[in-house]
Scaffold this motif. Structure first.
Motif, PDB file in Angstrom:
ATOM      1  N   GLU A   1       1.158  -0.973   0.167  1.00 14.21           N
ATOM      2  CA  GLU A   1       0.324   0.308   0.216  1.00 14.21           C
ATOM      3  C   GLU A   1       1.196   1.416   0.039  1.00 14.21           C
ATOM      4  OE1 GLU A   1      -3.846  -2.599   2.673  1.00 14.21           O
ATOM      5  OE2 GLU A   1      -2.073  -0.666   3.642  1.00 14.21           O
TER       6      GLU A   1
ATOM      7  N   LEU B   1       2.753   1.632  -2.858  1.00 10.33           N
ATOM      8  CA  LEU B   1       0.970   2.209  -4.436  1.00 10.33           C
ATOM      9  C   LEU B   1       1.547   3.758  -3.867  1.00 10.33           C
ATOM     10  CD1 LEU B   1      -0.779   0.726  -6.673  1.00 10.33           C
ATOM     11  CD2 LEU B   1      -2.349   1.815  -4.729  1.00 10.33           C
TER      12      LEU B   1
ATOM     13  N   ARG C   1       4.240   5.821  -4.687  1.00 11.41           N
ATOM     14  CA  ARG C   1       4.283   5.912  -7.308  1.00 11.41           C
ATOM     15  C   ARG C   1       3.009   6.680  -7.648  1.00 11.41           C
ATOM     16  NH1 ARG C   1       5.416  -0.546  -9.127  1.00 11.41           N
ATOM     17  NH2 ARG C   1       5.732   0.094 -10.910  1.00 11.41           N
ATOM     18  N   ALA C   2       2.750   6.946  -6.526  1.00  8.19           N
ATOM     19  CA  ALA C   2       0.852   7.951  -6.955  1.00  8.19           C
ATOM     20  C   ALA C   2       1.293   9.352  -6.933  1.00  8.19           C
ATOM     21  CB  ALA C   2      -0.090   7.534  -6.171  1.00  8.19           C
TER      22      ALA C   2
ATOM     23  N   LYS D   1       3.611  10.126  -9.317  1.00 13.41           N
ATOM     24  CA  LYS D   1       3.171  10.340 -10.661  1.00 13.41           C
ATOM     25  C   LYS D   1       2.752  11.753 -10.341  1.00 13.41           C
ATOM     26  CE  LYS D   1       1.892   7.394 -14.068  1.00 13.41           C
ATOM     27  NZ  LYS D   1       2.829   6.625 -15.257  1.00 13.41           N
TER      28      LYS D   1
ATOM     29  N   ILE E   1      -0.591  12.705  -9.058  1.00 21.12           N
ATOM     30  CA  ILE E   1      -0.943  12.159  -8.881  1.00 21.12           C
ATOM     31  C   ILE E   1      -1.647  12.650  -7.625  1.00 21.12           C
ATOM     32  CG2 ILE E   1      -3.221  10.878  -8.151  1.00 21.12           C
ATOM     33  CD1 ILE E   1      -1.962   8.464 -10.374  1.00 21.12           C
TER      34      ILE E   1
ATOM     35  N   LEU F   1      -3.503  -6.948  -3.975  1.00 23.89           N
ATOM     36  CA  LEU F   1      -2.441  -5.986  -4.576  1.00 23.89           C
ATOM     37  C   LEU F   1      -1.435  -6.290  -4.468  1.00 23.89           C
ATOM     38  CD1 LEU F   1      -2.036  -2.977  -5.041  1.00 23.89           C
ATOM     39  CD2 LEU F   1      -1.932  -2.343  -2.917  1.00 23.89           C
TER      40      LEU F   1
ATOM     41  N   ILE G   1       0.651  -5.661  -8.431  1.00 20.98           N
ATOM     42  CA  ILE G   1       1.776  -4.447  -9.065  1.00 20.98           C
ATOM     43  C   ILE G   1       3.416  -5.860  -9.638  1.00 20.98           C
ATOM     44  CG2 ILE G   1       2.709  -3.049  -8.015  1.00 20.98           C
ATOM     45  CD1 ILE G   1       0.415  -2.453  -8.628  1.00 20.98           C
TER      46      ILE G   1
ATOM     47  N   MET H   1      -5.199   1.744 -12.752  1.00 18.80           N
ATOM     48  CA  MET H   1      -4.679   3.086 -11.762  1.00 18.80           C
ATOM     49  C   MET H   1      -3.112   1.907 -11.509  1.00 18.80           C
ATOM     50  SD  MET H   1      -3.077   5.907  -9.701  1.00 18.80           S
ATOM     51  CE  MET H   1      -4.535   6.473  -9.686  1.00 18.80           C
TER      52      MET H   1
ATOM     53  N   HIS I   1      -1.356   2.198 -14.879  1.00 21.51           N
ATOM     54  CA  HIS I   1      -1.648   4.080 -15.229  1.00 21.51           C
ATOM     55  C   HIS I   1       0.133   3.796 -14.047  1.00 21.51           C
ATOM     56  CE1 HIS I   1      -1.591   8.313 -15.299  1.00 21.51           C
ATOM     57  NE2 HIS I   1      -1.496   7.785 -14.359  1.00 21.51           N
ATOM     58  N   LEU I   2      -0.407   3.351 -12.407  1.00 21.87           N
ATOM     59  CA  LEU I   2       1.464   3.711 -11.597  1.00 21.87           C
ATOM     60  C   LEU I   2       2.784   2.813 -12.948  1.00 21.87           C
ATOM     61  CD1 LEU I   2      -0.246   3.564  -8.712  1.00 21.87           C
ATOM     62  CD2 LEU I   2       0.768   5.789 -10.416  1.00 21.87           C
TER      63      LEU I   2
END
Lengths: 353, 353
Positions: A162, A165, A168-169, A172, A174, B113, B117, B143, B146-147
């Motif tokens: 988590e 992730l 990484r968001a 980017k 976000i 998850l 990934i 998502m 996208h990542l």
């Protein structure tokens, strides 16, 4: 003795159990615990009985808080399937919209994609949407926020996948923020037997040691510290169906300071995560003439029986923690000193009033 | 009689049941059904017994297909928790990586998850990741793609909230494609009683009439048509635990043509979704000298007993469909004419060989 002065801490995630479960906590006992822990502002979650999803239930909670709170507070609204049309109207009165998207305590749940998106579409862009989301649901929430232009705040991140992730968001570009609890920084599933089978139940669950290590290695990604203070009585925790949740307000600061002592963050980094970032993310007013005094060298042994929370236990029972709150000043008034809460019920103010 | 000539159709999503369940379909019967339906290339799913997740299981499936397939085909690899390290090595031999992320037929599942990934991170950027994802999981997959910079293809979109989300993601420039089945265009939960309680079981489930309408109003968002041809025997479908799935290859084209007659797409739009887009998305070779001849005015009554699929039933039993395949030419050879499959088993080629 080295006394340090810090701003009053802000906890963006507490469960003060009012209304509906005041046998385990209420605005009085919960905000006393907050002050004893160095918190001058707490943001309270809506999974009460009844859930806080309507103007009526919000008004009743506001009234109880106004009478009883000893520290400042904000109230998060709940996102239900019954208030998709109306939730946004209440946004000015609350600090965020909370979505329960994975299994936790209480009946407030949002299961389908449609209601998630509809809530986000209607919610104001400048107010956060707080998500109880685990695993893949974290990815779903970030995408939903990205597509609807909302600020998604991921509550109590507990696992490596988590936090990776979320990193990484953010990388980017976000818009997403997150919080981590002291128990996920300091406990793992290996601690569960010692805490006890019922008492160690918490959502998100205590994770693996590798998850705990990953959170500690990801502090630059973590915007806020949040206790997820979730008191239940010992009778409930030791019952055949133990409800998930730990109290946390009175043990949080020494654990945060431990992260500083371990070199994982600076004291400024602590203040960012326990004060500045919650204030910015939830658009909270500055509390003037507000600070706490902490003996950062004081060792003390955690005893649930000595806490202010009504539940009178802690998963850190018997731990020796370093760092103790000596004094709390809130809006120019001494509200806590040396084990005594001085603020009366009703002293606390709603940050949205 | 108006005969039209179309390119050979490509179905990116079929279950030919080999190995492990050849009593309901195999490469022989399944590709005969494909040719009878006007499909000259089908991409076969990996949720077999055993699942196609390793070099060994892939080789066994390739060998069976080579001997038995009558039309061209590609094989999708399955993403399991056991092949995170190795799946990418098999990418050159397959047409995509299929992730089963929500409940469906068979044990091939990816729940967390982390494995999602990790699979995406390792998979080549220029090969699609096909996701069986419903509801919020659609958002999570988009998502994750996208990542990780991957091309995510959402299989069999069935609901309004899902297609709306995909539209918004595309509008925001996020790389994602999707497919819709004929049964989700033409059936809804209201048709279930007539089809029968077990026979109407399918995943994603038959949805509401409003979902069906939303799909029909969203054709500009839908990249591919896919039958999700998933045969089970009538004995299985009528049993107390009916497995989900419909056969679809032999009824698809007249239903696609119905969308043209209804004015929802042009014939060019049909060819894009049933030929050009699948070819582009899955990087399939052009099939030279390949076409189908269709009597677009021929009405015929669907009879499961008259189909080539081994399962010998269809959810469209008794429907009058308009448009019938008269002749199929594949790589210069007549392979189907007037109800007779002329291609022998083994005539079909693996698109990756």
């Amino acid at each position: 003795m080295a006394t340090i002065r810090l701003p009053g801490l802000i906890d963006p995630h507490v469960h003060l159990r009012e209304p509906g479960a005041t046998h385990k906590e209420d605005y009085d006992s919960g905000t006393a615990a907050a002050l004893a822990g160095g918190f001058t502002c707490v943001l309270d979650m809506p999974n009460n009985t009844p859930p806080i999803t309507t103007a009526e239930t919000l008004a009743a909670k506001q009234a109880a808080a106004r009478l009883k709170a000893r520290c400042d507070y904000g109230i998060h609204l709940g996102a239900g399937t019954d208030n998709i049309e109306s939730a946004a109207w209440l946004a000015p009165q609350v600090t965020g919209l909370k979505m329960y998207l994975d299994q936790t305590f209480g009946p407030l749940r949002l299961d389908d994609l449609d209601s998630l998106i509809q809530h986000m579409d209607r919610w104001p862009d400048n107010r956060p949407v707080l998500c109880h989301a685990e695993g893949r649901t974290v990815a779903a929430c970030i995408m939903a926020g990205h597509l609807t232009g909302k600020h998604v705040h991921i509550c109590h991140v507990s696992r490596k996948d988590e936090i990776d992730l979320i990193r990484r968001a953010k990388d980017k570009g976000i818009q997403v923020t997150c919080e981590v609890t002291p128990h996920h920084f300091f406990l793992s599933e290996e601690d569960a037997p010692k805490i006890g089978p019922g008492r160690s139940e918490v959502r998100p669950r205590l994770a693996k040691g590798t998850d705990r290590s990953a959170l500690r290695a990801s502090l630059e990604v973590i915007d806020c510290f949040a206790t997820d203070h979730a008191p239940h009585t010992l009778a409930e925790k030791d019952s055949p169906k133990p409800p998930p949740g730990f109290p946390g307000l009175e043990t949080a600061l020494p654990l945060y300071l431990e992260l500083v002592r371990e070199g994982l963050i600076t004291i400024e980094g602590l203040i960012d995560r326990a004060v500045n970032n919650p204030r910015r993310i939830f658009d909270l007013p500055v509390q003037p003439e507000t600070w706490i005094e902490v003996d950062e060298d004081a060792d003390w042994i955690v005893r649930g029986a000595e806490t202010f929370t009504r539940c009178k236990w802690t998963p850190f029972e018997g731990w020796t923690l370093r760092g103790r709150v000596l004094r709390v000043v809130l809006r120019g008034t001494e509200v806590y000193r040396n084990g005594e809460v001085l603020a009366a019920p009703g002293f606390g103010r709603d940050v949205r009033m």
